[in-house]
Enzyme design. Sequence first.
Site, short mmCIF file in Angstrom:
data_model
loop_
_atom_site.label_atom_id
_atom_site.label_comp_id
_atom_site.label_asym_id
_atom_site.label_seq_id
_atom_site.Cartn_x
_atom_site.Cartn_y
_atom_site.Cartn_z
N ASN A 57 0.87 -1.17 0.00
CA ASN A 57 0.00 0.00 0.00
C ASN A 57 0.91 1.23 0.00
O ASN A 57 1.51 1.56 1.02
CB ASN A 57 -0.88 -0.05 1.26
CG ASN A 57 -1.85 1.10 1.33
OD1 ASN A 57 -1.81 2.02 0.50
ND2 ASN A 57 -2.71 1.08 2.32
N ARG A 93 -2.63 -1.98 -3.49
CA ARG A 93 -3.86 -1.21 -3.26
C ARG A 93 -3.82 0.01 -4.19
O ARG A 93 -2.85 0.77 -4.19
CB ARG A 93 -3.90 -0.73 -1.82
CG ARG A 93 -5.09 0.15 -1.57
CD ARG A 93 -5.03 0.80 -0.21
NE ARG A 93 -6.21 1.61 -0.02
CZ ARG A 93 -6.24 2.71 0.72
NH1 ARG A 93 -5.15 3.13 1.33
NH2 ARG A 93 -7.34 3.38 0.86
N HIS A 101 -12.68 2.84 0.45
CA HIS A 101 -12.56 1.84 1.53
C HIS A 101 -13.22 0.52 1.12
O HIS A 101 -13.65 -0.26 1.98
CB HIS A 101 -13.26 2.32 2.83
CG HIS A 101 -12.56 3.46 3.51
ND1 HIS A 101 -13.25 4.49 4.11
CD2 HIS A 101 -11.25 3.72 3.70
CE1 HIS A 101 -12.40 5.35 4.63
NE2 HIS A 101 -11.17 4.90 4.40
N HIS A 106 -16.86 2.16 8.64
CA HIS A 106 -15.40 2.16 8.73
C HIS A 106 -14.96 3.50 9.30
O HIS A 106 -15.15 4.55 8.67
CB HIS A 106 -14.81 1.94 7.32
CG HIS A 106 -13.32 2.03 7.25
ND1 HIS A 106 -12.51 0.93 7.01
CD2 HIS A 106 -12.47 3.08 7.39
CE1 HIS A 106 -11.24 1.31 7.01
NE2 HIS A 106 -11.19 2.61 7.23
N GLY A 148 -9.68 8.33 7.87
CA GLY A 148 -10.81 8.60 6.99
C GLY A 148 -11.99 7.78 7.52
O GLY A 148 -11.80 6.88 8.34
N ARG A 162 -10.79 15.80 7.30
CA ARG A 162 -11.68 16.10 6.15
C ARG A 162 -13.07 16.48 6.64
O ARG A 162 -13.59 15.86 7.57
CB ARG A 162 -11.79 14.87 5.24
CG ARG A 162 -10.55 14.61 4.44
CD ARG A 162 -10.64 13.31 3.65
NE ARG A 162 -9.60 12.39 4.08
CZ ARG A 162 -9.59 11.10 3.79
NH1 ARG A 162 -10.54 10.57 3.07
NH2 ARG A 162 -8.62 10.32 4.23
N GLY A 200 -13.57 2.62 15.05
CA GLY A 200 -14.69 1.68 15.13
C GLY A 200 -14.38 0.47 15.99
O GLY A 200 -15.23 -0.03 16.72
N GLU A 201 -13.11 0.01 15.94
CA GLU A 201 -12.75 -1.19 16.70
C GLU A 201 -12.38 -0.89 18.14
O GLU A 201 -12.58 -1.71 19.02
CB GLU A 201 -11.54 -1.87 16.03
CG GLU A 201 -11.84 -2.49 14.69
CD GLU A 201 -10.58 -2.81 13.90
OE1 GLU A 201 -9.53 -3.08 14.51
OE2 GLU A 201 -10.64 -2.75 12.65
N GLU A 229 -7.47 -5.13 5.43
CA GLU A 229 -7.49 -4.82 4.00
C GLU A 229 -6.41 -5.58 3.25
O GLU A 229 -6.61 -6.00 2.11
CB GLU A 229 -7.33 -3.30 3.81
CG GLU A 229 -8.57 -2.55 4.25
CD GLU A 229 -8.35 -1.05 4.41
OE1 GLU A 229 -7.74 -0.66 5.42
OE2 GLU A 229 -8.79 -0.29 3.56
P1 ADP Z 1 -6.08 4.67 8.91
O1 ADP Z 1 -7.42 5.21 8.49
O2 ADP Z 1 -4.97 5.64 8.64
O3 ADP Z 1 -5.81 3.26 8.44
P2 ADP Z 1 -6.76 3.61 11.52
O4 ADP Z 1 -7.82 2.73 10.99
O5 ADP Z 1 -5.65 2.98 12.27
O6 ADP Z 1 -6.14 4.61 10.49
O7 ADP Z 1 -7.50 4.64 12.53
C1 ADP Z 1 -6.81 5.71 13.11
C2 ADP Z 1 -7.73 6.35 14.13
O8 ADP Z 1 -8.07 5.37 15.14
C3 ADP Z 1 -7.07 7.51 14.87
O9 ADP Z 1 -7.99 8.58 15.02
C4 ADP Z 1 -6.77 6.90 16.22
O10 ADP Z 1 -6.77 7.87 17.25
C5 ADP Z 1 -7.94 5.96 16.40
N1 ADP Z 1 -7.67 4.98 17.44
C6 ADP Z 1 -6.74 4.00 17.45
N2 ADP Z 1 -6.77 3.34 18.64
C7 ADP Z 1 -7.73 3.93 19.38
C8 ADP Z 1 -8.23 3.73 20.72
N3 ADP Z 1 -7.75 2.79 21.50
N4 ADP Z 1 -9.22 4.55 21.14
C9 ADP Z 1 -9.71 5.53 20.35
N5 ADP Z 1 -9.28 5.76 19.10
C10 ADP Z 1 -8.30 4.98 18.62
#
Ligand code: ADP
Length: 401
Positions: free
Chosen positions: A7, A95, A184, A212, A216, A245, A336-337, A388
């Site tokens: 990627n 990607r 995405h 997601h 982003g 954004r 989300g996770e 991904e």
């Molecule tokens: P990308 O979109 O660049 O792939 P990610 O899916 O890793 O990035 O998401 C990044 C976001 O997830 C950031 O805003 C980060 O602060 C948030 N994040 C990661 N871990 C946590 C957590 N434990 N609690 C809250 N937010 C989190």
Amino acid sequence: MKILVINTGSSSIKYKLFSIDNNTVLAYGNLEKIGESDRGRHTHVVLSGTSENESVQYNPILNHTEGLNTIVSLLTDPETGVIRDVSEIDAVGHRVVHGAETFWEPTIINDQVLDAIRENIPLAPLHNPANILGIEVARKIFPSASQVAVFDTAFHHSIPPKAYLYALPYELYSSLKIRRYGFHGTSHHFVAEETARLLNKPLSDLNLITIHLGNGGSMTAIEKGKRVDTSMGMTPLEGLIMGTRSGDIDPSIPYFLVENSSMSIAEINTLLNKQSGLKGICDLNDMRDIMTAAKKGDERAQTALEMYTYRIKKYIGAYLAVLGEVDAIIFTAGIGEHAPEIRAQVCKGLEKLGIVLDKAKNKSGANKSREIQTDVSPIRIFIIPTDEELKIARETLGLIQ
Ligand code: ADP
């Protein structure tokens, strides 16, 4: 069989090497700050059984060719490497952000395909040039491997015209291809398939809303396995509020800014993509920092969180109406996770619409796929860690086989 997934960003290369025969990841890593004279950062992780061995190097990385060569030397290192030679890599899955209307499927890359990806640069000026660079370098470094492009936009090909057309003069669609594409795609597709697997039903039987939330963010409405709408548009700027954004705004605002400020169109584009969203409201774009600031009483951070979750809730309402009936909603990606507070805020007040979150399940649990609704919730709520790279590896394998 070994597949390397790449990627490539303008100053970064993320990679993961899969051994498909025994379904394992051999190594993965991230090169950052490529081209920044004194600040390169290379994280490389080697997996062996259940152990993970991470190394981090801080050396300047001149350009993407040097970056990919560094990755190869780590992968083939006589002591710590996971392969003997680059010829062991059967395929490289790339990607590619924007496939426009040219590519609705993963595609084996040749010169014509590369030219066509190049032609789509105006639709993704920040992403496609870097993806092309990654492909060009990989073709030189892995000459015997098949090179496959997997497009972020491809999963959304089933969205009907009523959802993908903008209410602009039709001519702008036919001549300039101005329309909703959605992004995405590999992530939405991966979590949708994973949900079907967990529910033990074919995806073609399910109505889902996938959410997601990373730096982003985007949402997709899936009806009987087919995508029928998605929140991102012609570019990844539309829809949800994101780290930097704006997401949806009144389209007259850029015109207003041109008329009433000294900003140029290019500056307004940067403003909307890099200085807006959560960052625009509270000066922070990392969700962890924003949640910490909000807990300490920072009112702007609190407002940013309210706006962020309110926008997601609006889209859930819209997609419930679009689908009529929903089997599950799915949270994925960094926020989300990992952010139970955000999930709770999004689901709050949706109980009468069939989304009933179990507070305890939402807060606890390992970082793996799980359900977090109460026993009485008509709609199931899943957390599914997205992967991904694995999806790209599977698509690549499907194509070269
Ligand atoms: P990308 O979109 O660049 O792939 P990610 O899916 O890793 O990035 O998401 C990044 C976001 O997830 C950031 O805003 C980060 O602060 C948030 N994040 C990661 N871990 C946590 C957590 N434990 N609690 C809250 N937010 C989190």
